[in-house]
Design a protein around this motif. Sequence first.
Motif, PDB file in Angstrom:
ATOM      1  N   ASN A  27       1.184  -1.153  -0.366  1.00 23.47           N
ATOM      2  CA  ASN A  27      -0.275   0.611  -0.014  1.00 23.47           C
ATOM      3  C   ASN A  27       0.994   1.749   0.192  1.00 23.47           C
ATOM      4  O   ASN A  27       0.162   2.276   0.221  1.00 23.47           O
ATOM      5  CB  ASN A  27      -0.617   0.162   1.684  1.00 23.47           C
ATOM      6  CG  ASN A  27      -2.307  -1.071   0.959  1.00 23.47           C
ATOM      7  OD1 ASN A  27      -2.991  -0.888   0.279  1.00 23.47           O
ATOM      8  ND2 ASN A  27      -2.009  -2.156   1.621  1.00 23.47           N
ATOM      9  N   SER A  28       1.703   0.921  -0.086  1.00 19.59           N
ATOM     10  CA  SER A  28       3.107   2.237   0.146  1.00 19.59           C
ATOM     11  C   SER A  28       2.813   2.717  -1.437  1.00 19.59           C
ATOM     12  O   SER A  28       2.404   2.537  -2.580  1.00 19.59           O
ATOM     13  CB  SER A  28       4.396   1.673   0.457  1.00 19.59           C
ATOM     14  OG  SER A  28       5.007   1.228  -1.147  1.00 19.59           O
ATOM     15  N   THR A  29       2.870   4.590  -1.308  1.00 24.93           N
ATOM     16  CA  THR A  29       2.775   4.877  -2.241  1.00 24.93           C
ATOM     17  C   THR A  29       3.450   5.014  -3.543  1.00 24.93           C
ATOM     18  O   THR A  29       2.676   4.749  -5.123  1.00 24.93           O
ATOM     19  CB  THR A  29       2.960   6.981  -2.069  1.00 24.93           C
ATOM     20  OG1 THR A  29       1.833   7.060  -1.115  1.00 24.93           O
ATOM     21  CG2 THR A  29       2.457   7.722  -3.539  1.00 24.93           C
ATOM     22  N   GLU A  30       4.453   4.239  -3.087  1.00 22.70           N
ATOM     23  CA  GLU A  30       5.753   3.930  -4.627  1.00 22.70           C
ATOM     24  C   GLU A  30       5.439   2.959  -4.586  1.00 22.70           C
ATOM     25  O   GLU A  30       5.843   2.508  -6.216  1.00 22.70           O
ATOM     26  CB  GLU A  30       7.578   4.353  -3.683  1.00 22.70           C
ATOM     27  CG  GLU A  30       7.577   3.134  -2.698  1.00 22.70           C
ATOM     28  CD  GLU A  30       8.734   2.820  -2.296  1.00 22.70           C
ATOM     29  OE1 GLU A  30      10.233   2.958  -2.921  1.00 22.70           O
ATOM     30  OE2 GLU A  30       9.351   2.735  -0.832  1.00 22.70           O
ATOM     31  N   HIS A  31       4.923   2.257  -4.722  1.00 24.90           N
ATOM     32  CA  HIS A  31       4.159   0.400  -5.641  1.00 24.90           C
ATOM     33  C   HIS A  31       3.505   0.732  -5.838  1.00 24.90           C
ATOM     34  O   HIS A  31       2.979   0.415  -7.094  1.00 24.90           O
ATOM     35  CB  HIS A  31       4.476  -0.372  -3.833  1.00 24.90           C
ATOM     36  CG  HIS A  31       6.102  -0.345  -3.507  1.00 24.90           C
ATOM     37  ND1 HIS A  31       5.760  -1.106  -2.315  1.00 24.90           N
ATOM     38  CD2 HIS A  31       7.663  -0.354  -4.168  1.00 24.90           C
ATOM     39  CE1 HIS A  31       7.493  -0.736  -2.261  1.00 24.90           C
ATOM     40  NE2 HIS A  31       8.270  -0.893  -2.956  1.00 24.90           N
ATOM     41  N   LYS A  32       2.346   1.127  -5.360  1.00 24.79           N
ATOM     42  CA  LYS A  32       0.820   0.916  -6.320  1.00 24.79           C
ATOM     43  C   LYS A  32       0.671   1.924  -7.170  1.00 24.79           C
ATOM     44  O   LYS A  32       1.280   3.205  -7.400  1.00 24.79           O
ATOM     45  CB  LYS A  32      -0.228   1.043  -5.016  1.00 24.79           C
ATOM     46  CG  LYS A  32      -0.610   2.394  -4.383  1.00 24.79           C
ATOM     47  CD  LYS A  32      -1.677   2.034  -3.409  1.00 24.79           C
ATOM     48  CE  LYS A  32      -1.360   3.422  -2.375  1.00 24.79           C
ATOM     49  NZ  LYS A  32      -2.607   3.939  -1.571  1.00 24.79           N
ATOM     50  N   PHE A  33      -0.109   1.510  -8.265  1.00 27.29           N
ATOM     51  CA  PHE A  33      -0.494   2.056  -9.693  1.00 27.29           C
ATOM     52  C   PHE A  33      -2.041   2.528  -9.901  1.00 27.29           C
ATOM     53  O   PHE A  33      -2.441   1.397 -10.229  1.00 27.29           O
ATOM     54  CB  PHE A  33       0.003   1.571 -11.159  1.00 27.29           C
ATOM     55  CG  PHE A  33      -0.187   2.314 -12.224  1.00 27.29           C
ATOM     56  CD1 PHE A  33       0.664   3.264 -12.363  1.00 27.29           C
ATOM     57  CD2 PHE A  33      -0.896   1.669 -12.617  1.00 27.29           C
ATOM     58  CE1 PHE A  33       0.362   4.023 -13.099  1.00 27.29           C
ATOM     59  CE2 PHE A  33      -1.796   2.701 -14.074  1.00 27.29           C
ATOM     60  CZ  PHE A  33      -0.375   3.608 -14.383  1.00 27.29           C
ATOM     61  N   PRO A  34      -2.564   3.542  -9.508  1.00 26.89           N
ATOM     62  CA  PRO A  34      -4.006   4.585  -9.581  1.00 26.89           C
ATOM     63  C   PRO A  34      -4.617   3.962 -11.122  1.00 26.89           C
ATOM     64  O   PRO A  34      -3.664   5.291 -11.452  1.00 26.89           O
ATOM     65  CB  PRO A  34      -3.832   5.112  -8.498  1.00 26.89           C
ATOM     66  CG  PRO A  34      -2.716   6.066  -8.456  1.00 26.89           C
ATOM     67  CD  PRO A  34      -1.459   4.897  -9.370  1.00 26.89           C
ATOM     68  N   TYR A  35      -5.949   3.638 -11.299  1.00 28.61           N
ATOM     69  CA  TYR A  35      -5.995   4.144 -12.699  1.00 28.61           C
ATOM     70  C   TYR A  35      -7.889   4.189 -12.965  1.00 28.61           C
ATOM     71  O   TYR A  35      -8.196   3.215 -11.719  1.00 28.61           O
ATOM     72  CB  TYR A  35      -5.281   3.132 -14.140  1.00 28.61           C
ATOM     73  CG  TYR A  35      -5.558   1.745 -13.699  1.00 28.61           C
ATOM     74  CD1 TYR A  35      -6.807   1.395 -14.674  1.00 28.61           C
ATOM     75  CD2 TYR A  35      -4.819   1.050 -12.891  1.00 28.61           C
ATOM     76  CE1 TYR A  35      -7.249  -0.289 -14.509  1.00 28.61           C
ATOM     77  CE2 TYR A  35      -4.972  -0.119 -12.877  1.00 28.61           C
ATOM     78  CZ  TYR A  35      -6.463  -1.115 -13.312  1.00 28.61           C
ATOM     79  OH  TYR A  35      -6.255  -2.313 -13.849  1.00 28.61           O
ATOM     80  N   LYS A  36      -8.186   4.786 -13.254  1.00 31.49           N
ATOM     81  CA  LYS A  36      -9.568   4.163 -13.991  1.00 31.49           C
ATOM     82  C   LYS A  36      -9.417   3.462 -15.635  1.00 31.49           C
ATOM     83  O   LYS A  36      -9.719   4.283 -16.923  1.00 31.49           O
ATOM     84  CB  LYS A  36     -10.484   5.320 -13.756  1.00 31.49           C
ATOM     85  CG  LYS A  36     -11.763   5.730 -13.850  1.00 31.49           C
ATOM     86  CD  LYS A  36     -12.436   6.692 -13.217  1.00 31.49           C
ATOM     87  CE  LYS A  36     -13.992   6.324 -12.174  1.00 31.49           C
ATOM     88  NZ  LYS A  36     -14.047   7.786 -11.900  1.00 31.49           N
ATOM     89  N   LEU A  37     -10.373   2.710 -15.280  1.00 34.54           N
ATOM     90  CA  LEU A  37     -10.734   2.354 -16.588  1.00 34.54           C
ATOM     91  C   LEU A  37     -12.562   2.385 -17.265  1.00 34.54           C
ATOM     92  O   LEU A  37     -13.133   3.301 -16.925  1.00 34.54           O
ATOM     93  CB  LEU A  37     -11.276   0.105 -15.969  1.00 34.54           C
ATOM     94  CG  LEU A  37     -11.106  -0.516 -16.208  1.00 34.54           C
ATOM     95  CD1 LEU A  37     -11.109  -1.518 -15.273  1.00 34.54           C
ATOM     96  CD2 LEU A  37      -9.991  -0.544 -16.729  1.00 34.54           C
TER      97      LEU A  37
END
Length: 278
Positions: free
Chosen positions: A213-223
Amino acid sequence: LSERQYWGSDLQLPKIPFEEIMCNDESMYKWLCTLKKVGIVLLTGAATKQGELVKLGHRIGFLRLTFYGPTWQVQDKADANNVAYTTGKLCFHTDYPVLQHPPGVQFLHCIKQTAAGGESEVVDGFHVCNKLKKQNPQAYQILSSTAVDYTDVGVDYCDFAMQCKQRIIDVDSRGQAVRINYNNATRDTVFDIPAEKVRPFYAALKEFDDLLNSTEHKFPYKLKPGDIVTFDNWRVLHGRQSYQSGSEVTRHLEGAYADWDVVMSRLRLLRRKVLKRD
């Protein structure tokens, strides 16, 4: 194919038009190679109706049948038998660790998308495992050696009552992560390990979860409607932000699975075709 491309929040999400995959062997070969190497590929421009994943499954070979059906509809449902069928937030997880052999590849086709909320998130579980192994080898050893109980009971495509033991991190003979089995929604209340090992296990799990859950590891996107995200369910953990429920269905994804055996078979056949042409 043996070389993985690890990523974090800096992921440049690979994208390929859906119709190219369906009509062109070179594009399909590129898709499957990238899926194996990066772990995730976005297919764009599919029709916004059910059934596109069935076509994709036929292009590969066949889809994996599960207790939720050949395909399944991710939308807000009354009396939901799965947390995915609610509007709530979904924490990072892999699908189906309750099965002895979880599906290797997952497809999610966006048919309808809510205006606010519902953003997706992914994280490279193998990259996080490498980080954990480096910063806390003992925590890595605990998660790769402790059997955790998973259970899932309900009615969907048919009645089911599943029970399974899995290690959070499956490793090969070299200690390298080869599959992540992590889903708190189906992790059982039963945990039959010696009492003195409980606290160290949860400390290790918390460190792993914090890295996910660290900011450096997770990638957000919206389908967007027409997008199909395809990803390695043994490697990539996925989640979702919550969204508001309404009088009508505001967000609708269709999901399906395939096994890596089927995908790799198709990839090898395509490789022969492509190399023969070259």
